[in-house]
Design a protein around this motif. Sequence first.
Motif: not given
Length: 353
Positions: A230-249
């Motif tokens: 769960w921590e990994y998925l949240q961090a992954y989503a935050a990383k891509h949101k900051a980059a302007g991508n729509g990736f995430g859970f």
Amino acid sequence: MAPFSFIDLFAGIGGIRLGFEAIGGRCVWTSEWNKFAQQTYISRFGNEHAVEGDITKVAAADIPRHNVLLAGFPCQPFSIAGVSKKNALGRAHGFACDTQGTLFFDVARIIEHHRPEAILLENVKNLKSHDKGNTFKIIQRTLEDELGYEMHYRVIDAKHFVPQHRERIFMVGFRDKTSFDFQALKLRDLASGPKMREILHECRNDPAMPPYTEGEGKVAAKYTLTPRLWEYLQAYAAKHKAAGNGFGFGLVGPDDTARTLSARYHKDGSEILVSQGPGMRPRRLTPRECARLMGYPDEFPIPVSDTQAYRQFGNSVVVPVVEAIARHMEPHLQGLLKPARKSRKSKADAVAA
């Protein structure tokens, strides 16, 4: 209604078959290469006929005669090098040249040999744009110009039938001219479409359904994400949101519609995570909920591991979508059904009889 027969190619776990059995069809031949999918298929439909593994090694003459051909074939690019060369030399070419080496070639050669009254093909929405449109162009030319079928195409989103956004292209063909109008198939209003509460264990207050629930809508603990994942998925989503991508859970609740269930769902479940309340880690869908999300009834068996079940439902068609198409095809199919054509029986016909 006049009885009709069909064959089930690239059958998976039998979702397309269920849709056509619902209007009275009888399956006389099946192909599916994956051994785990075969296990699920046989556990549901039995052993009335063998499930062939490698369709490329089966002669068309050894397949029983049938009225309808059904196929959810894989999307593969066609090589255009040979076609271009033949064009340059002024030589004729056809699907045997255009599609050789792909699994669509096997669909085409079976259609050419048996000339069924109707066909239904299913594929991903992006088939029309695959390989810069070349793939769909060759399929369309093969079915219409070479094999002579009246073809109709429509992309349908399953969220009209189940709480899942899932777009697939369906290709309906008839051997003879009909008044079939694919666009006239009426779909349920999305504003009143189904929501996740219709499939979730806790919302349905399901009794014990081991190994998925422990009773009274309580989902087994193993489906809740671990703290680390769960921590990994949240961090992954935050990383891509900051980059302007729509990736995430994708986090859903009872009143939501899910993203597309994929065959990779077993890896982390990220595309469809079920909220368990503020401060609580979300959970994956159980395989039974995945079955419901694809429109399978609760009596449909799941004899395989969770990993294989997730793959199978992620690769499946949505059953009520196929049934709706089958019912829309039915009157036109009935108009084409004729007494059995006189032809030399194949050895497969003799066995089927």
